[in-house]
Design a protein around this motif. Structure first.
Motif, PDB file in Angstrom:
ATOM      1  N   GLN A 147       0.815  -1.201   0.000  1.00 21.32           N
ATOM      2  CA  GLN A 147       0.000   0.000   0.000  1.00 21.32           C
ATOM      3  C   GLN A 147       0.856   1.262   0.000  1.00 21.32           C
ATOM      4  O   GLN A 147       0.531   2.248  -0.681  1.00 21.32           O
TER       5      GLN A 147
ATOM      6  N   PHE B  87      -4.117   4.785  -1.492  1.00 25.43           N
ATOM      7  CA  PHE B  87      -3.478   3.558  -0.998  1.00 25.43           C
ATOM      8  C   PHE B  87      -4.029   2.308  -1.682  1.00 25.43           C
ATOM      9  O   PHE B  87      -3.801   1.191  -1.204  1.00 25.43           O
TER      10      PHE B  87
ATOM     11  N   VAL C 124      -3.917  -0.726  -3.919  1.00 21.56           N
ATOM     12  CA  VAL C 124      -2.759  -1.511  -4.348  1.00 21.56           C
ATOM     13  C   VAL C 124      -2.713  -1.598  -5.867  1.00 21.56           C
ATOM     14  O   VAL C 124      -3.708  -1.944  -6.515  1.00 21.56           O
TER      15      VAL C 124
END
Length: 576
Positions: free
Chosen positions: A410, A479, A481
Motif C-alpha cells: 500500500q 493507498f 494496491v
C-alpha cells in the motif's frame, strides 16, 4: 563524493564432488578432518589452528560466479572462451514480463563467432587471469577458484601464518591443483607492494579479512592490473553502521550515521574510501556489484587508470563548496540535522554485469550450494533504483509519528499513484528506495494517519510527531494496491532474505597470528554477559539473592545470606 544529512531457509546445498585427480600420497594427519564445500575438500585441523568460517559459503559462491563472468568478458578480448561445467546455453534472465527481442538477437550474433582457444576449469590458461587471495587462511577460497573458475593462469594463496601457508600447500596437493595454486607466507600488503609493476600486477585481488580491510586497500589499488577486479569484504559492521563515528572516519575517511539505511551507507563508505585511495595514484573505480548481507558487506569493483567519468570520483577536480544546503533544523520535524559522509553517490552496481551473473547462476543452479539465494539477492539488485542513494523503512516512518505501520504494498502504491519511482533494497527487508522528496513522504504518512489516527493529546509539543502532524498534507494519497507495486522477485517468492540456519550463527572467533583461535564465542558470552548463573526474573526473589560480602567470602550469615540483611541490621541499629 557527497555529504548527506539525516533527520530522523538456508537452501539445500548442491552435491559436493571431490576432485578426481587428488594425490593419494596426501593423507590426514592426527586430529585433522575434511571440510567439503563446492568442489573443494579442505584438510582442516580440529584444533582450529587456522581460521575457517562456514557461514560465508554464500560469499565464496558469489565470488566464484562474479570472477567467472569477469573472466568471460576479459578473456573474450584475448581470444579465449571459458567453458563452465554444466552450462549449456547462455539464458538471459529478465525480471520484466516483456522480452527485448533486439537484445536477444544481438546476443546470438555476438555468440556466433567462437574464439579458437577454450579454457576449462582446472586447466592452466597461458592468457588467463592471475589471481591473488591476500588472506587465505585454510586456502578454501583459492582451491575453489582453481576447481570452479575457468580461464586462470595462476592463483596465489597468501597468509602471514606459517601454519596456514603450510596447510594451503597441502590442500592444493590434496585437491590436485598444485599446477595452478601456489602458497605464499608473507605480509599481504608487502606482497602487493612488490607486485606494483605493470607486468607483475594481478588481474583479480580478493581480500576477506577479519574486520576492516583498510590497511590493505592502498597496496591493493596499486597491485591490481588495468581494468582488474578487486573483491573486498568488510565485517566491521559496528563501525560502518554508525556505532563509532571517530573510528569510521579514521579508517575510511567518512562518518557513518546510525540510521536505518546504515547498511547501504556502509557500502557507499567503502566505495568512497576505495576511490579516494585509487585517486592518489591517478586511478578510479567502477563498481560492478555491492551487496550487504548477513553480518558483512562485499564489493566487487574494477580499477582503471586515467580520468574518471563519474561526477563524484576522487579523480575529478573540486572547487570550494557553496553551502550549507540545509538549515540547522529540519523543516518537517524541527529536529537538528546530523551530518555524515562523504559517501559514494553514484550507482553501486553495474546492472548489465549483474544481469550476466544472474543469467549464468539461474541457468546452471546445480553449480553452487547457495544458487537460490544468489538468484534472489541479484534479482533484487537488478530491481533497485540506480540513481537513488539510501532508503527509508516503513516501520521507522510510522514509528516517528506513532501510528500503525502501513502495509508495504500500500505504501509503494501510494508513491506510484503520486507519480514517483519506487523499489525495494537487497540490504533491508522493509526498505523503500524512492525519488520522492521528503515532503511527499510525510504527506503520504499524514494521509495514512488520518485513516489510522493517533491520540494527538498525548504527543509532546516538542516531539517530531507533533510537528509533522500539525501540517496538513498537500495532496490526497491513494493507498489502492497497484499491480506494479509488487516486484517480480517478490511475486516469484525468491529467497531474498535468509533466516539463520542454526543457533549462534554468524562470525566466529578471530584467528590468532601465531596459530590457533581465541576463546569460543559462547564461552565469552558466558564469561562477560551471564554473570548470574540463575537469572532472577521475579523482583520478589531479589531479597534472597546473596550480598556482595557473600561473593567475597566475608559475610557472617553464611549460607543464610540474603540481599536485604544489611538493611535489616541498619534498621535494628536505628531502633536501639
Amino acid at each position: 563524493m557527497t555529504w548527506i544529512s539525516n533527520v530522523m531457509t538456508k537452501e539445500k546445498p548442491a552435491s559436493r564432488v571431490l576432485a578426481t585427480n587428488k594425490t593419494p600420497s596426501v593423507g590426514l594427519l592426527p586430529g585433522e578432518t575434511v571440510v567439503k564445500e563446492g568442489k573443494a575438500a579442505i584438510l582442516f585441523p580440529s584444533a582450529n589452528e587456522v581460521f575457517y568460517n562456514p557461514v560465508q559459503e554464500f560469499n565464496r559462491d558469489l565470488t566464484c560466479a562474479v570472477i567467472t563472468e569477469f573472466a568471460r568478458e576479459l578473456l573474450a578480448q584475448r581470444g579465449v572462451k571459458v567453458v563452465v561445467p554444466g552450462e549449456q546455453e547462455r539464458v538471459v534472465v529478465s525480471l520484466s514480463e516483456e522480452t527485448n527481442e533486439a537484445e536477444a538477437q544481438a546476443e546470438e550474433k555476438n555468440g556466433s563467432e567462437e574464439p579458437a582457444v577454450k579454457a576449462a576449469v582446472g586447466e592452466k590458461c597461458e592468457h588467463g587471469l592471475r589471481v591473488l587471495e591476500g588472506l587465505a587462511a585454510s586456502g578454501l577460497r583459492s582451491v575453489r577458484f582453481a576447481l570452479e573458475v575457468p580461464g586462470l593462469q595462476s592463483v596465489t594463496a597468501n597468509d602471514f601464518s606459517a601454519k596456514a601457508a603450510a596447510l594451503i600447500a597441502r590442500n592444493a596437493q590434496y585437491n590436485g591443483v598444485s599446477h595452478l595454486l601456489q602458497a605464499s607466507c608473507r605480509d599481504a600488503s608487502m606482497l602487493m607492494y612488490d607486485m606494483r609493476g605493470k607486468k607483475d600486477r594481478y588481474d583479480v585481488i580478493d581480500l576477506d579479512p577479519y574486520g576492516s580491510p583498510t590497511s590493505f586497500l592502498d597496496a591493493a589499488v596499486q597491485a591490481v592490473s588495468e581494468g582488474g577486479l578487486l573483491c573486498i569484504t568488510c565485517t566491521d559492521m559496528a563501525v560502518m553502521a554508525g556505532n563509532s563515528g571517530e573510528t569510521c572516519y579514521s579508517k575510511y575517511g567518512s562518518v557513518s550515521i546510525k540510521a536505518k539505511y546504515c547498511h547501504e551507507m556502509a557500502l557507499r563508505v567503502i566505495l568512497h574510501s576505495l576511490d579516494q585511495r585509487a585517486g592518489v595514484y591517478q586511478r578510479y573505480i567502477q563498481p560492478l556489484l555491492s551487496v550487504s548481507v548477513d553480518f558483512y558487506i562485499r564489493v566487487f569493483v574494477r580499477v582503471f587508470t586515467g580520468q574518471a567519468t563519474v561526477k563524484n570520483s576522487a579523480s575529478m577536480k573540486y572547487s570550494a563548496a557553496t553551502g550549507p544546503p540545509v538549515g540547522p533544523e529540519c523543516e518537517h520535524c524541527g529536529q537538528r540535522h546530523q551530518l555524515g559522509g562523504p559517501i559514494w553517490a553514484e550507482s553501486i552496481h553495474d546492472l548489465e554485469f549483474v544481469q550476466k551473473v544472474l543469467s549464468a547462476v539461474s541457468g546452471n543452479p546445480s553449480r553452487f550450494g547457495t544458487s537460490k539465494r544468489i538468484e534472489g539477492v541479484l534479482s533484487m539488485v537488478t530491481e533497485e533504483l540506480e540513481d537513488v542513494p539510501l532508503y527509508y523503512t516503513v516501520d521507522n516512518l510510522s514509528s516517528t509519528i506513532h501510528c500503525n505501520t502501513p502495509p508495504l504494498l500500500q505504501f509503494r502504491s501510494a508513491l506510484l499513484h503520486a507519480g514517483h519511482r519506487v523499489s525495494l533494497s537487497h540490504a533491508c527487508k522493509n526498505a523503500i528506495k524512492t525519488d520522492a522528496p521528503p515532503a511527499a513522504i510525510w504527506d503520504i504518512m499524514r494521509c495514512w494517519e488520518k485513516i489510522n489516527p493517533v491520540k494527538r493529546e498525548k504527543l509532546s509539543p516538542t516531539s517530531p510527531a507533533f510537528k509533522i502532524l500539525s501540517t496538513e498534507p498537500s495532496f490526497e494519497a491513494c493507498f489502492t494496491v497497484r499491480e506494479d507495486a509488487n516486484p517480480q522477485s517478490r511475486k516469484r517468492h525468491l529467497t531474498r532474505f535468509q533466516e539463520n540456519p542454526q543457533a549462534f550463527w554468524g562470525p566466529k572467533a578471530r584467528a590468532k597470528a601465531g596459530g590457533g583461535i581465541s576463546a569460543d564465542l559462547q564461552d565469552k558470552r558466558k564469561k562477560f554477559q551471564n554473570k548470574r548463573k540463575n537469572q532472577i526474573t521475579d523482583s520478589s526473589q531479589l531479597k534472597t539473592f546473596p550480598c556482595k560480602k557473600f561473593k567475597q567470602g566475608t559475610c557472617t550469615h553464611g549460607d543464610e545470606c540474603c540481599y536485604s540483611h544489611d538493611l535489616e541490621q541498619t534498621n535494628e541499629q536505628k531502633i536501639e
